[in-house]
Design a protein around this motif. Structure first.
Motif, short mmCIF file in Angstrom:
data_model
loop_
_atom_site.label_atom_id
_atom_site.label_comp_id
_atom_site.label_asym_id
_atom_site.label_seq_id
_atom_site.Cartn_x
_atom_site.Cartn_y
_atom_site.Cartn_z
N LYS A 5 34.59 -56.27 13.09
CA LYS A 5 34.38 -54.90 12.61
C LYS A 5 35.70 -54.15 12.70
CE LYS A 5 29.75 -55.09 12.57
NZ LYS A 5 28.95 -54.92 11.36
N TRP A 6 36.03 -53.35 11.67
CA TRP A 6 37.32 -52.63 11.66
C TRP A 6 37.51 -51.79 12.91
CZ3 TRP A 6 37.39 -47.29 11.86
CH2 TRP A 6 36.22 -46.63 11.47
N TRP A 7 36.37 -51.23 13.43
CA TRP A 7 36.51 -50.27 14.51
C TRP A 7 36.76 -50.96 15.86
CZ3 TRP A 7 32.32 -51.84 17.23
CH2 TRP A 7 31.19 -52.29 16.52
N LYS A 8 36.69 -52.31 15.89
CA LYS A 8 37.00 -52.98 17.17
C LYS A 8 38.49 -53.00 17.45
CE LYS A 8 32.95 -55.76 18.04
NZ LYS A 8 32.43 -57.08 18.46
N SER A 9 39.30 -52.90 16.41
CA SER A 9 40.75 -52.86 16.65
C SER A 9 41.31 -51.49 16.30
CB SER A 9 41.45 -53.93 15.79
OG SER A 9 41.11 -53.71 14.44
N ALA A 10 40.41 -50.51 16.12
CA ALA A 10 40.85 -49.17 15.71
C ALA A 10 41.10 -48.30 16.93
CB ALA A 10 39.78 -48.52 14.84
N VAL A 11 41.90 -47.25 16.72
CA VAL A 11 42.08 -46.18 17.71
C VAL A 11 41.64 -44.90 17.00
CG1 VAL A 11 43.69 -44.88 19.13
CG2 VAL A 11 43.96 -47.36 18.89
N ILE A 12 40.76 -44.13 17.67
CA ILE A 12 40.16 -42.96 17.03
C ILE A 12 40.66 -41.69 17.71
CG2 ILE A 12 37.96 -41.79 16.53
CD1 ILE A 12 36.66 -44.59 16.35
N TYR A 13 40.97 -40.68 16.91
CA TYR A 13 41.55 -39.43 17.39
C TYR A 13 40.51 -38.33 17.22
CZ TYR A 13 45.33 -35.85 17.76
OH TYR A 13 46.16 -34.80 18.14
N GLN A 14 40.22 -37.58 18.30
CA GLN A 14 39.25 -36.51 18.19
C GLN A 14 39.94 -35.18 17.92
OE1 GLN A 14 36.79 -35.33 21.58
NE2 GLN A 14 35.76 -33.79 20.34
N ILE A 15 39.49 -34.51 16.89
CA ILE A 15 39.99 -33.16 16.57
C ILE A 15 38.90 -32.15 16.85
CG2 ILE A 15 40.58 -31.61 14.65
CD1 ILE A 15 42.22 -33.86 13.43
N TYR A 16 39.24 -31.08 17.59
CA TYR A 16 38.36 -29.93 17.77
C TYR A 16 38.85 -28.90 16.75
CZ TYR A 16 35.38 -26.71 20.46
OH TYR A 16 34.39 -25.83 20.87
N PRO A 17 38.28 -28.87 15.54
CA PRO A 17 38.90 -28.14 14.42
C PRO A 17 39.31 -26.71 14.75
CG PRO A 17 37.08 -29.47 13.65
CD PRO A 17 37.05 -29.55 15.14
N ARG A 18 38.47 -26.05 15.53
CA ARG A 18 38.71 -24.63 15.87
C ARG A 18 40.07 -24.41 16.52
NH1 ARG A 18 36.04 -19.85 17.31
NH2 ARG A 18 34.25 -20.46 16.06
N SER A 19 40.57 -25.49 17.21
CA SER A 19 41.81 -25.32 18.00
C SER A 19 42.94 -26.21 17.51
CB SER A 19 41.50 -25.66 19.46
OG SER A 19 40.46 -24.87 19.94
N PHE A 20 42.83 -26.79 16.31
CA PHE A 20 43.82 -27.79 15.91
C PHE A 20 44.96 -27.19 15.09
CE2 PHE A 20 45.22 -32.05 15.77
CZ PHE A 20 45.61 -32.38 14.47
N ALA A 21 44.63 -26.62 13.91
CA ALA A 21 45.71 -26.02 13.10
C ALA A 21 45.08 -24.99 12.15
CB ALA A 21 46.43 -27.09 12.30
N ASP A 22 45.64 -23.77 12.17
CA ASP A 22 45.08 -22.65 11.37
C ASP A 22 45.94 -22.44 10.13
OD1 ASP A 22 45.04 -19.04 11.85
OD2 ASP A 22 44.03 -20.33 10.39
N SER A 23 45.30 -22.56 8.95
CA SER A 23 46.08 -22.46 7.69
C SER A 23 46.01 -21.07 7.07
CB SER A 23 45.53 -23.47 6.67
OG SER A 23 44.27 -23.00 6.20
#
Ligand code: TEU
Ligand code: CA
Length: 540
Positions: A5-23
């Motif tokens: 499965k692709w996710w067995k060798s994957a690294v996942i990044y969690q974003i908390y959108p409210r605090s990530f980047a304001d456009s």
């Protein structure tokens, strides 16, 4: 590499959108802000991004109270922005994982607005109601954010059940019509190209309030199998369930290789070790280090070949690990890297929470600078109970969820480059010292340590497939283990504390290749300096 499965060798990044980047300079992060940072994420090398909820919500619990599962909240943008994010992320080889909150909805969801009109309303049974009399709740169950889990609705002469805030009424999974609406919604998102789902408090959906049951209810796995069959199994998705009540035995069910339920779960046995047994996270206790090693070793051993681990120190609900179990003072960089090497050497899918890759720290704020409903309710409740303010603030500084929710620190400009508006929560004042701009090009930065660990995971199958053997189980300072498969042997040795110790593994490491170390030079293999971490490899 034979992983299936692709996710067995994957690294996942969690974003908390409210605090990530304001456009758009309203002081709140948003989808266009995330799109503007895809190059940064691709440079780090992650494979997927888990977005905390961005669906329409009154934001009572920062989006974990959803009022429309098929629309984006205007504060984060539009459905068009979401479709653009999925598309643009794909061009950066990044999948988007959505956060599904299926245990409860917002009380502003039209289902609940209808449900509370009358007992005969077709949506009434989408929620959990009990007859009763005002002031006498059906039982003494408590809600996670304080107070009774039962809310009185005079017009109906009934209570509704809510495991979280009053504005988060629990959904009734016994109702097949509700379940079908949820499946249709999930398939609608899958058709839009999302790469997977994180399932909020998924082990609480089979609650049985009359028996005081919240997680691991009797019908839980029946529901999960139906959910998986009706949705997830129709596409090549990763699914991760948040399961505070998971044991290794249950996790083998949740993450069975037969794909009948989920890909994996977030379990919290290691996370709960630094609180007084049987009490709450606010009741602080020193970390039992030998127990930490035993817990990790057991989860590695008991899921090897029979399930799949998630690997994490941080998320949007947890204090930042470098402040919690590392050292956010003199040895911030060394200890942040040590914690990364220790976790990323294990078997499972690693999750990096926004800012963890920079060694971002907790923030000790004044009470009026906190925003989280859980923290503010705790402060109120404990003040009313007569706790000393200093003790309450100690617990809040150590464990408030806002420690993880201070704005991402991009550079040393105003508001750390997060926003040109007024940030919704104060930026950690240490952003001038800790930010992405100064780390991306610095080969000795925490960022580049994480980048190298992600690269190694792609290169060596032993990191994906190897078994796990704990070494020095009784050593009070060193966390060391071996991973092995037919291709290689990997040795990870970490000094977990702020002192130099002897390293009895010098002999084992002497013929091995040093893959990564958090100190510039490895002078003597026979000792480990404060928080020193090394990963060795011997190919067969
Ligand atoms: O968290 C579930 C949960 O139990 C946590 O809130 C935990 O109790 C608390 O953080 C410990 O301090 C999930 C989400 O991750 C969280 O953000 C939501 O507030 C909660 O569910 C309700 O949706
Ligand atoms: Ca914004």
């Amino acid at each position: 590499m034979k992983e299936d499965k692709w996710w067995k060798s994957a690294v996942i990044y969690q974003i908390y959108p409210r605090s990530f980047a304001d456009s758009n300079q309203d002081g709140i992060g948003d989808l266009q802000g995330i799109i503007s940072k895809l190059d940064y994420l691709e440079k780090l090398g992650i494979d997927a991004v888990w977005l905390s909820p961005v669906c329409r919500s009154p934001q009572d619990d920062n989006g974990y109270d959803i009022s429309d599962y098929q629309d984006i909240d205007p504060v984060f943008g539009t459905l068009k922005d979401m479709e653009e994010l999925i598309r643009e992320a794909g061009k950066h080889n990044i999948r988007i994982i959505m956060d599904l909150v299926l245990n409860h909805s917002s009380d502003e969801h039209h289902w609940f607005q209808e449900a509370k009109k009358s007992r005969e309303n077709p949506y009434h049974d989408y929620y959990v109601w009990r007859d009763g009399t005002e002031g006498v709740p059906p039982n003494d169950m408590r809600a996670a954010f304080g107070g009774s889990a039962w809310e009185w609705v005079p017009e109906l002469q009934q209570y509704y059940f809510h495991q979280f805030s009053v504005k988060q009424p629990d959904l009734n999974w016994e109702n097949p019509k509700l379940r079908q609406e949820i499946y249709d919604m999930i398939n609608w998102w899958t058709d839009k190209g999302v790469g997977g789902f994180r399932l909020d408090v998924i082990d609480q959906i089979a609650k049985e309030p009359d028996k005081g049951i919240t997680n691991n209810g009797p019908r839980l796995h029946e529901y999960l199998r139906e959910l998986s069959k009706e949705t997830f199994q129709k596409a090549d998705l990763v699914t991760v369930g948040e399961a505070w009540g998971a044991t290794t035995e249950l996790a083998r069910l949740y993450s069975s290789p037969d794909n009948s339920e989920l890909s994996m779960v977030f379990q919290f046995e290691h996370i709960c070790l630094d609180q007084i047994e049987g009490k709450e996270k606010w009741d602080l206790a020193p970390l039992p280090f030998l127990k930490l090693k035993e817990v990790f070793a057991r989860w590695q051993r008991e899921l090897h070949g029979k399930g799949w681990n998630s690997l994490f120190w941080n998320n949007h609900d947890l204090p930042r690990i470098v402040s919690r179990w590392g050292n956010d003072g003199k040895y911030r960089i060394e200890s942040a890297k040590m914690l990364a090497v220790l976790l990323h050497g294990m078997q499972g899918t690693p999750y990096i929470y926004q800012g963890e890759e920079l060694g971002m720290t907790n923030a000790a704020y004044e009470i009026d600078e906190y925003r989280d409903i859980e923290t503010l309710n705790l402060y109120q409740e404990h003040m009313e109970k007569g706790f000393k303010k200093e003790d309450i603030m100690n617990s809040i500084h150590a464990k408030s969820r806002d420690n993880a929710r201070t704005p991402m620190q991009w550079n040393d400009e105003e508001n750390a480059g997060f926003t040109k508006g007024e940030p919704w929560i104060k930026v950690n004042p240490n952003y001038k010292k800790i930010n992405a701009a100064q780390q991306v090009e610095d080969e000795n930065s925490v960022f580049n340590c994480y980048k190298e660990l992600i690269r190694l995971r792609r290169k060596y199958s032993v990191l994906i497939e190897g078994d796990f053997r704990l070494l020095l189980a009784e050593d009070e300072n060193i966390f060391a283990y071996i991973r092995e498969d037919e291709s290689a042997q990997l040795l990870v040795v970490c000094n977990f504390y702020n002192k130099t110790v002897e390293c009895p593994l010098e002999e084992s490491a002497k013929d091995m290749e040093l893959l990564i170390c958090n100190y510039k030079d490895v002078e003597q293999a026979a000792i480990l300096r404060p928080y020193e971490a090394r990963m060795y490899l011997q190919e067969k």
